[in-house]
Design a protein around this motif. Structure first.
Motif, PDB file in Angstrom:
ATOM      1  N   SER A 196       0.841  -1.205   0.000  1.00  0.00           N
ATOM      2  CA  SER A 196       0.000   0.000   0.000  1.00  0.00           C
ATOM      3  C   SER A 196       0.868   1.244   0.000  1.00  0.00           C
ATOM      4  CB  SER A 196      -0.908   0.044   1.236  1.00  0.00           C
ATOM      5  OG  SER A 196      -1.702  -1.108   1.340  1.00  0.00           O
ATOM      6  N   ASN A 197       0.377   2.265  -0.665  1.00  0.00           N
ATOM      7  CA  ASN A 197       0.989   3.594  -0.622  1.00  0.00           C
ATOM      8  C   ASN A 197      -0.127   4.569  -0.271  1.00  0.00           C
ATOM      9  OD1 ASN A 197       2.349   6.002  -1.041  1.00  0.00           O
ATOM     10  ND2 ASN A 197       2.165   5.899  -3.270  1.00  0.00           N
ATOM     11  N   VAL A 198      -0.119   5.062   0.978  1.00  0.00           N
ATOM     12  CA  VAL A 198      -1.240   5.858   1.494  1.00  0.00           C
ATOM     13  C   VAL A 198      -0.790   7.293   1.750  1.00  0.00           C
ATOM     14  CG1 VAL A 198      -2.997   6.060   3.290  1.00  0.00           C
ATOM     15  CG2 VAL A 198      -2.158   3.793   2.616  1.00  0.00           C
ATOM     16  N   PRO A 199      -1.377   8.270   1.066  1.00  0.00           N
ATOM     17  CA  PRO A 199      -1.042   9.668   1.333  1.00  0.00           C
ATOM     18  C   PRO A 199      -1.773  10.181   2.573  1.00  0.00           C
ATOM     19  CG  PRO A 199      -2.616   9.534  -0.476  1.00  0.00           C
ATOM     20  CD  PRO A 199      -2.321   8.121  -0.065  1.00  0.00           C
ATOM     21  N   GLY A 200      -1.013  10.647   3.543  1.00  0.00           N
ATOM     22  CA  GLY A 200      -1.607  11.188   4.762  1.00  0.00           C
ATOM     23  C   GLY A 200      -1.599  12.708   4.755  1.00  0.00           C
ATOM     24  N   PRO A 201      -1.784  13.330   5.908  1.00  0.00           N
ATOM     25  CA  PRO A 201      -1.814  14.798   5.987  1.00  0.00           C
ATOM     26  C   PRO A 201      -0.513  15.421   5.474  1.00  0.00           C
ATOM     27  CG  PRO A 201      -2.603  13.818   8.028  1.00  0.00           C
ATOM     28  CD  PRO A 201      -2.041  12.704   7.221  1.00  0.00           C
ATOM     29  N   LYS A 202      -0.643  16.531   4.749  1.00  0.00           N
ATOM     30  CA  LYS A 202       0.533  17.202   4.183  1.00  0.00           C
ATOM     31  C   LYS A 202       1.194  18.148   5.174  1.00  0.00           C
ATOM     32  CE  LYS A 202      -1.251  16.938  -0.543  1.00  0.00           C
ATOM     33  NZ  LYS A 202      -1.712  17.708  -1.742  1.00  0.00           N
ATOM     34  N   GLU A 203       0.468  18.496   6.249  1.00  0.00           N
ATOM     35  CA  GLU A 203       1.030  19.407   7.241  1.00  0.00           C
ATOM     36  C   GLU A 203       0.970  18.763   8.623  1.00  0.00           C
ATOM     37  OE1 GLU A 203      -1.514  22.869   8.104  1.00  0.00           O
ATOM     38  OE2 GLU A 203      -2.986  21.990   6.732  1.00  0.00           O
ATOM     39  N   THR A 204       1.784  19.279   9.529  1.00  0.00           N
ATOM     40  CA  THR A 204       1.812  18.758  10.893  1.00  0.00           C
ATOM     41  C   THR A 204       0.464  18.964  11.569  1.00  0.00           C
ATOM     42  OG1 THR A 204       4.178  19.244  11.051  1.00  0.00           O
ATOM     43  CG2 THR A 204       2.999  18.888  13.118  1.00  0.00           C
ATOM     44  N   MET A 205       0.021  17.950  12.298  1.00  0.00           N
ATOM     45  CA  MET A 205      -1.293  17.985  12.940  1.00  0.00           C
ATOM     46  C   MET A 205      -1.177  17.939  14.463  1.00  0.00           C
ATOM     47  SD  MET A 205      -3.781  18.087  10.729  1.00  0.00           S
ATOM     48  CE  MET A 205      -3.795  18.136   8.936  1.00  0.00           C
ATOM     49  N   VAL A 206      -2.154  18.567  15.111  1.00  0.00           N
ATOM     50  CA  VAL A 206      -2.334  18.417  16.552  1.00  0.00           C
ATOM     51  C   VAL A 206      -3.425  17.377  16.755  1.00  0.00           C
ATOM     52  CG1 VAL A 206      -3.064  19.555  18.682  1.00  0.00           C
ATOM     53  CG2 VAL A 206      -1.640  20.784  17.029  1.00  0.00           C
ATOM     54  N   VAL A 207      -3.078  16.276  17.406  1.00  0.00           N
ATOM     55  CA  VAL A 207      -4.010  15.161  17.599  1.00  0.00           C
ATOM     56  C   VAL A 207      -4.132  14.880  19.100  1.00  0.00           C
ATOM     57  CG1 VAL A 207      -4.496  12.742  17.056  1.00  0.00           C
ATOM     58  CG2 VAL A 207      -3.360  14.194  15.359  1.00  0.00           C
ATOM     59  N   PHE A 208      -5.344  14.776  19.585  1.00  0.00           N
ATOM     60  CA  PHE A 208      -5.605  14.591  21.016  1.00  0.00           C
ATOM     61  C   PHE A 208      -4.918  15.692  21.834  1.00  0.00           C
ATOM     62  CE2 PHE A 208      -5.502  10.063  19.383  1.00  0.00           C
ATOM     63  CZ  PHE A 208      -6.873   9.945  19.285  1.00  0.00           C
ATOM     64  N   GLY A 209      -4.853  16.898  21.246  1.00  0.00           N
ATOM     65  CA  GLY A 209      -4.330  18.050  21.977  1.00  0.00           C
ATOM     66  C   GLY A 209      -2.820  18.208  21.960  1.00  0.00           C
ATOM     67  N   LYS A 210      -2.100  17.301  21.286  1.00  0.00           N
ATOM     68  CA  LYS A 210      -0.637  17.376  21.242  1.00  0.00           C
ATOM     69  C   LYS A 210      -0.150  17.253  19.800  1.00  0.00           C
ATOM     70  CE  LYS A 210      -0.116  17.406  25.777  1.00  0.00           C
ATOM     71  NZ  LYS A 210       0.478  18.544  26.525  1.00  0.00           N
ATOM     72  N   GLU A 211       1.034  17.830  19.533  1.00  0.00           N
ATOM     73  CA  GLU A 211       1.607  17.754  18.196  1.00  0.00           C
ATOM     74  C   GLU A 211       2.002  16.312  17.872  1.00  0.00           C
ATOM     75  OE1 GLU A 211       5.590  19.259  15.806  1.00  0.00           O
ATOM     76  OE2 GLU A 211       4.742  20.548  17.366  1.00  0.00           O
ATOM     77  N   MET A 212       1.460  15.789  16.779  1.00  0.00           N
ATOM     78  CA  MET A 212       1.759  14.413  16.368  1.00  0.00           C
ATOM     79  C   MET A 212       3.021  14.406  15.496  1.00  0.00           C
ATOM     80  SD  MET A 212      -0.685  11.635  14.398  1.00  0.00           S
ATOM     81  CE  MET A 212      -0.642  12.473  12.800  1.00  0.00           C
ATOM     82  N   THR A 213       4.006  13.603  15.887  1.00  0.00           N
ATOM     83  CA  THR A 213       5.270  13.578  15.147  1.00  0.00           C
ATOM     84  C   THR A 213       5.244  12.589  13.988  1.00  0.00           C
ATOM     85  OG1 THR A 213       6.177  11.935  16.709  1.00  0.00           O
ATOM     86  CG2 THR A 213       6.589  14.271  17.179  1.00  0.00           C
TER      87      THR A 213
END
Length: 493
Positions: free
Chosen positions: A421-438
């Motif tokens: 599989s080749n899955v495109p995810g978010p193009k920018e950094t996201m805050v998930v559950f209130g914290k920056e997701m690395t």
């Protein structure tokens, strides 16, 4: 040329009035008459099957979910059917915040339901809503350091996920690491939905760095994307004939013959032996864009070619006999092809089929591998594999042909090495559950080796789950893929 012209007129004419011509016995050539009768019979049976088979008793059901729901009889022995999505953080979210944000899942029927399988007629399987004991779906474990973190994550991702009998088929656990990266681990049965169905739901936990609601990219083919291949009627006919041949011969074709990668051919039937490890690595999307600018190939072409080149290096290290005649080296994959679907509030489903393709492990040079990968996937843009296989699966489950489907699918998977599989995810950094997701990495412990490329905020991760009975040195395989990526970037110079 006249006989061909005459035959051509007869064939195309007969397609317009097949039933009438068949009735009057128009054709004087026996083989043409037989072919016509076969075509008419097949067409009529398919038409009857499509228009007269009943609707699913459970309107929310779909064939893939029904098959997974009845995995004891429909999937190879020992199959593990849960997907593990790992959200990584340097600053670990709090449990209460995870619970609050995850309440968005309760808006979807399948996250509040359990399986009601029917092994005798999977067509009659259904989802049944249950009382959700919400707090019991969450947990927190404290770990110290990468080694303990990976050990716990292996337990969650590689061992069967067995929720309580009357509980929904998902769970979230925080891995709070006092000496390194922490994570929220979301396990869910793959019967709930496929990638296109689940990814927009995951965005409900996310916000952009400036506090705005995150919005997923819509997965739709770009207009005109099909026009990049050869134009004209014959290429379409040629593509269709190739697909029909592929579909007809997949379950009876030769096994993959790269012994250092796949030794399933030694077993009478395919089983999940439980011997799995997680390996992988991260790299920058710019590393791929450098190659894209230098060669003009697509990112997907490049990922497939680099993966195949890395495997080829590993085969050479392991002295795989298949490389003695590299033009005959055969390593194939199944790519889950998720199709667009209506965005219905509260609904998620599996609307996918697996298309079969061949990795370019034979060619020695990167450019040759890129050309083969492009040819393979350019063909899949016009492929009838997807609608044909979807029709076969839909009709097979509706018409009570489960055992025939099971036998054919097992033969196909037995002859294949990877789910890729080749899955495109978010193009920018996201805050998930209130914290920056690395980072975000999906893992699936398939009966075959699993390879998932996932892009996020300018980075790409390759997550592998491999069978150690076939791939003896998974870490060496990763090293070979890393080396291939570094060498590929020199193509510009």
């Amino acid at each position: 040329g006249m006989p061909l012209t005459s035959l051509g007129r007869r064939v195309f004419g007969s397609l317009l009035v097949l039933p009438l011509l068949w009735y009057f016995g128009y054709f004087e050539w026996a083989w043409v008459a037989a072919a016509q009768q076969l075509l008419v019979t097949t067409s009529l049976l398919i038409t009857i099957a499509v228009y007269m088979t009943p609707a699913w008793p459970d309107p929310d059901m779909d064939p893939v979910s029904a098959i997974i729901m009845n995995k004891k009889t429909m999937l190879p022995a020992g199959s593990i059917s849960h997907l593990t999505l790992v959200f990584y953080f340097d600053d670990c979210p709090e449990l209460e915040r995870v619970k609050d944000d995850a309440k968005a899942l309760l808006d979807y029927d399948r996250f509040c339901s359990v399986h009601v399988p029917n092994e005798r007629a999977i067509f009659e399987s259904a989802w049944s809503r249950v009382e959700v004991k919400y707090d019991e779906l969450f947990g927190e474990r404290k770990v110290a350091g990468k080694e303990e973190f990976d050990k716990v994550l292996d337990e969650m991702a590689l061992q069967p996920f067995n929720p309580p009998k009357d509980a929904p088929l998902w769970r979230m656990d925080i891995l709070r690491n006092s000496k390194g990266t922490s994570a929220v681990v979301w396990r869910l049965c793959h019967s709930i939905g496929d990638g296109i169905g689940l990814l927009p739901i995951g965005y409900k936990f996310a916000r952009t760095m400036d506090g705005k609601a995150a919005r997923p990219d819509i997965f739709r083919p770009k207009r005109g994307s099909r026009k990049k291949g050869k134009k004209g009627l014959w290429p379409l006919v040629e593509s269709a004939l190739k697909d029909l041949h592929t579909i007809a011969t997949l379950s009876r074709g030769a096994f993959d013959n790269c012994e250092s990668i796949n030794q399933n051919y030694k077993n009478d039937k395919l089983i999940h032996n439980g011997k799995r490890v997680r390996v992988g690595f991260d790299f920058k999307l710019d590393d791929i864009k450098v190659i894209k600018r230098a060669t003009g190939f697509t990112i997907n072409d490049i990922l497939v070619a680099i993966f195949a080149g890395g495997v080829r290096r590993y085969m050479a290290e392991m002295k795989d006999p298949a490389l003695k005649t590299p033009e005959k080296a055969k390593m194939t994959g199944l790519a889950p092809f998720a199709q667009p679907r209506a965005n219905t509030p509260g609904k998620v489903q599996n609307n996918m089929v697996f298309v079969h393709f061949r990795f370019p492990v034979g060619p020695e040079t990167l450019i040759e591998r890129l050309q083969q990968a492009h040819k393979e996937f350019d063909h899949l843009k016009r492929s009838i594999q997807v609608p044909a296989l979807k029709l076969i699966t839909e009709l097979g489950t509706k018409l009570g042909l489960e055992q025939a489907l099971l036998a054919e699918n097992n033969k196909i998977w037995h002859r294949t090495s990877w789910v890729f599989s080749n899955v495109p995810g978010p193009k920018e950094t996201m805050v998930v559950f209130g914290k920056e997701m690395t980072s975000l990495k999906p893992f699936y412990c398939n009966v075959l080796h699993q390879a998932i490329f996932f892009s996020y905020a300018g980075s790409v991760s390759l997550a592998l789950v491999v069978d150690t009975e076939s791939i003896k040195d998974p870490k060496l395989l990763v090293q070979c893929i890393v080396k291939e990526l570094k060498e590929a970037q020199k193509v510009n110079s």
